[in-house]
Scaffold this active site. Structure first.
Site, PDB file in Angstrom:
ATOM      1  N   ASP A 130      45.907  33.548  54.892  1.00 39.04           N
ATOM      2  CA  ASP A 130      45.260  32.792  53.822  1.00 39.04           C
ATOM      3  C   ASP A 130      44.226  33.679  53.139  1.00 39.04           C
ATOM      4  OD1 ASP A 130      44.036  29.410  53.619  1.00 39.04           O
ATOM      5  OD2 ASP A 130      43.506  31.119  52.373  1.00 39.04           O
ATOM      6  N   ASN A 174      44.489  30.836  36.150  1.00 41.63           N
ATOM      7  CA  ASN A 174      45.148  30.644  34.858  1.00 41.63           C
ATOM      8  C   ASN A 174      44.108  30.932  33.783  1.00 41.63           C
ATOM      9  OD1 ASN A 174      43.692  28.146  34.105  1.00 41.63           O
ATOM     10  ND2 ASN A 174      44.783  27.335  35.882  1.00 41.63           N
ATOM     11  N   GLY A 197      47.536  26.055  44.421  1.00 44.28           N
ATOM     12  CA  GLY A 197      47.826  27.306  45.147  1.00 44.28           C
ATOM     13  C   GLY A 197      46.590  28.092  45.541  1.00 44.28           C
ATOM     14  N   ASP A 221      44.417  29.467  43.595  1.00 47.48           N
ATOM     15  CA  ASP A 221      43.286  29.035  42.748  1.00 47.48           C
ATOM     16  C   ASP A 221      42.595  27.821  43.387  1.00 47.48           C
ATOM     17  OD1 ASP A 221      43.187  28.491  39.103  1.00 47.48           O
ATOM     18  OD2 ASP A 221      41.667  29.166  40.528  1.00 47.48           O
ATOM     19  N   SER A 250      51.608  35.563  40.697  1.00 41.69           N
ATOM     20  CA  SER A 250      52.711  35.025  39.895  1.00 41.69           C
ATOM     21  C   SER A 250      53.936  34.591  40.692  1.00 41.69           C
ATOM     22  CB  SER A 250      53.170  36.041  38.816  1.00 41.69           C
ATOM     23  OG  SER A 250      52.206  36.133  37.785  1.00 41.69           O
ATOM     24  N   THR A 251      53.927  34.754  42.009  1.00 39.19           N
ATOM     25  CA  THR A 251      55.147  34.430  42.777  1.00 39.19           C
ATOM     26  C   THR A 251      55.185  32.968  43.221  1.00 39.19           C
ATOM     27  OG1 THR A 251      54.167  35.036  44.909  1.00 39.19           O
ATOM     28  CG2 THR A 251      55.300  36.790  43.659  1.00 39.19           C
ATOM     29  N   TYR A 274      54.093  30.370  39.017  1.00 41.36           N
ATOM     30  CA  TYR A 274      54.565  31.144  37.852  1.00 41.36           C
ATOM     31  C   TYR A 274      55.948  31.753  38.091  1.00 41.36           C
ATOM     32  CZ  TYR A 274      50.072  30.598  35.444  1.00 41.36           C
ATOM     33  OH  TYR A 274      48.969  30.083  34.797  1.00 41.36           O
TER      34      TYR A 274
HETATM   35  N1  APR Z   1      46.493  32.390  50.472  1.00 39.58           N
HETATM   36  C1  APR Z   1      47.387  33.363  50.151  1.00 39.58           C
HETATM   37  N2  APR Z   1      48.474  33.135  49.392  1.00 39.58           N
HETATM   38  C2  APR Z   1      48.667  31.873  48.943  1.00 39.58           C
HETATM   39  C3  APR Z   1      47.773  30.813  49.227  1.00 39.58           C
HETATM   40  C4  APR Z   1      46.643  31.122  50.033  1.00 39.58           C
HETATM   41  N3  APR Z   1      45.744  30.178  50.369  1.00 39.58           N
HETATM   42  N4  APR Z   1      48.241  29.682  48.607  1.00 39.58           N
HETATM   43  C5  APR Z   1      49.375  30.023  47.986  1.00 39.58           C
HETATM   44  N5  APR Z   1      49.654  31.329  48.188  1.00 39.58           N
HETATM   45  C6  APR Z   1      50.776  32.137  47.695  1.00 39.58           C
HETATM   46  C7  APR Z   1      51.957  31.394  47.142  1.00 39.58           C
HETATM   47  O1  APR Z   1      52.849  31.039  48.196  1.00 39.58           O
HETATM   48  C8  APR Z   1      52.558  32.456  46.224  1.00 39.58           C
HETATM   49  O2  APR Z   1      53.359  33.349  46.972  1.00 39.58           O
HETATM   50  O3  APR Z   1      50.275  32.901  46.599  1.00 39.58           O
HETATM   51  C9  APR Z   1      51.340  33.213  45.702  1.00 39.58           C
HETATM   52  C10 APR Z   1      50.903  32.831  44.285  1.00 39.58           C
HETATM   53  O4  APR Z   1      51.115  31.452  44.105  1.00 39.58           O
HETATM   54  P1  APR Z   1      50.169  30.563  43.128  1.00 39.58           P
HETATM   55  O5  APR Z   1      48.878  30.326  43.795  1.00 39.58           O
HETATM   56  O6  APR Z   1      51.009  29.403  42.712  1.00 39.58           O
HETATM   57  O7  APR Z   1      49.870  31.500  41.874  1.00 39.58           O
HETATM   58  P2  APR Z   1      50.770  31.879  40.613  1.00 39.58           P
HETATM   59  O8  APR Z   1      52.205  31.871  40.919  1.00 39.58           O
HETATM   60  O9  APR Z   1      50.136  33.151  40.100  1.00 39.58           O
HETATM   61  O10 APR Z   1      50.493  30.683  39.599  1.00 39.58           O
HETATM   62  C11 APR Z   1      49.210  30.568  39.051  1.00 39.58           C
HETATM   63  O11 APR Z   1      49.088  28.239  39.601  1.00 39.58           O
HETATM   64  O12 APR Z   1      47.454  27.379  40.954  1.00 39.58           O
HETATM   65  C12 APR Z   1      47.821  27.548  39.652  1.00 39.58           C
HETATM   66  O13 APR Z   1      45.749  27.680  38.461  1.00 39.58           O
HETATM   67  C13 APR Z   1      46.852  28.437  38.918  1.00 39.58           C
HETATM   68  O14 APR Z   1      47.866  27.994  36.813  1.00 39.58           O
HETATM   69  C14 APR Z   1      47.727  28.958  37.816  1.00 39.58           C
HETATM   70  C15 APR Z   1      49.065  29.155  38.510  1.00 39.58           C
END
Ligand code: APR
Length: 170
Positions: free
Chosen positions: A9, A23, A31, A33, A121-122, A125
């Site tokens: 995490d 974002n 996620g 964020d 972005s994985t 996004y």
């Molecule tokens: N720690 C590490 N990795 C994490 C965690 C965490 N606590 N939570 C999620 N992930 C992983 C997800 O599984 C994914 O592989 O981080 C990666 C990025 O996922 P997202 O958080 O959805 O980010 P992204 O794909 O860049 O999308 C960004 O999502 O949360 C919103 O505000 C954010 O609009 C923006 C968009």
């Protein structure tokens, strides 16, 4: 520079700076964020709002990065970056690379020596991890930065495997 991969995490990482997959609004989300704002507390959002009003009234552009306090997180700073939404028709690899290069520039500006990245972005996004991982590894490896330790913090095994393959192939 040393690059390592860990399962875990991002909010628990004891590094100087953690990177947030934000974002353009900088006002939070789900996620990574959501986890960073939830665990880090309101001080992070307060600084994001100030950055928005002073420097980015129209939002932080994709590929850009800004730095704030990490609030209650173990880290000292949060570097917020906006990844590209995956597109089948457009090559947005340059924007994803920019997220990493710009984040390391912000880290250099504050003197952070260790930085933890999520797999930008994985998630929401929808960037395929097998495409995102090589871009991330190459961007970090090629960045002229003083950061000594970069840690990719991967939440699930499929993404961890993609980064392992990319790191081994680099
Ligand atoms: N720690 C590490 N990795 C994490 C965690 C965490 N606590 N939570 C999620 N992930 C992983 C997800 O599984 C994914 O592989 O981080 C990666 C990025 O996922 P997202 O958080 O959805 O980010 P992204 O794909 O860049 O999308 C960004 O999502 O949360 C919103 O505000 C954010 O609009 C923006 C968009």
């Amino acid at each position: 520079m040393e690059i390592s991969l860990v399962r875990g995490d991002i909010t628990e990482q004891e590094v100087d700076a953690v990177v947030n997959a934000a974002n353009s609004s900088l006002l939070g989300g789900g996620g990574v964020d959501g986890a960073i704002h939830r665990r880090g507390g309101p001080a992070i959002l307060e600084e994001c709002e100030r950055i928005r009003s002073v420097s980015y009234p129209d939002g932080l552009p994709v590929g850009g990065a800004v730095v704030t306090t990490a609030g209650r997180l173990p880290a000292r700073w949060v570097i917020h970056t906006v990844g590209p939404v995956f597109s089948k028709s457009q090559d947005r690899s340059g924007l994803l690379a920019s997220c990493h290069v710009e984040s390391l520039k912000r880290a250099d500006e504050v003197g952070a020596e260790s930085v933890a990245f999520p797999a930008i972005s994985t998630g929401a996004y929808r960037y395929p991890p097998e495409l995102a991982a090589p871009i991330a590894i190459a961007a970090v490896s090629g960045a002229g930065t003083s950061v000594e330790h970069v840690r990719f913090v991967l939440f699930d095994s499929a993404v961890h495997a993609a980064f392992e393959d990319a790191l081994n192939a680099h």
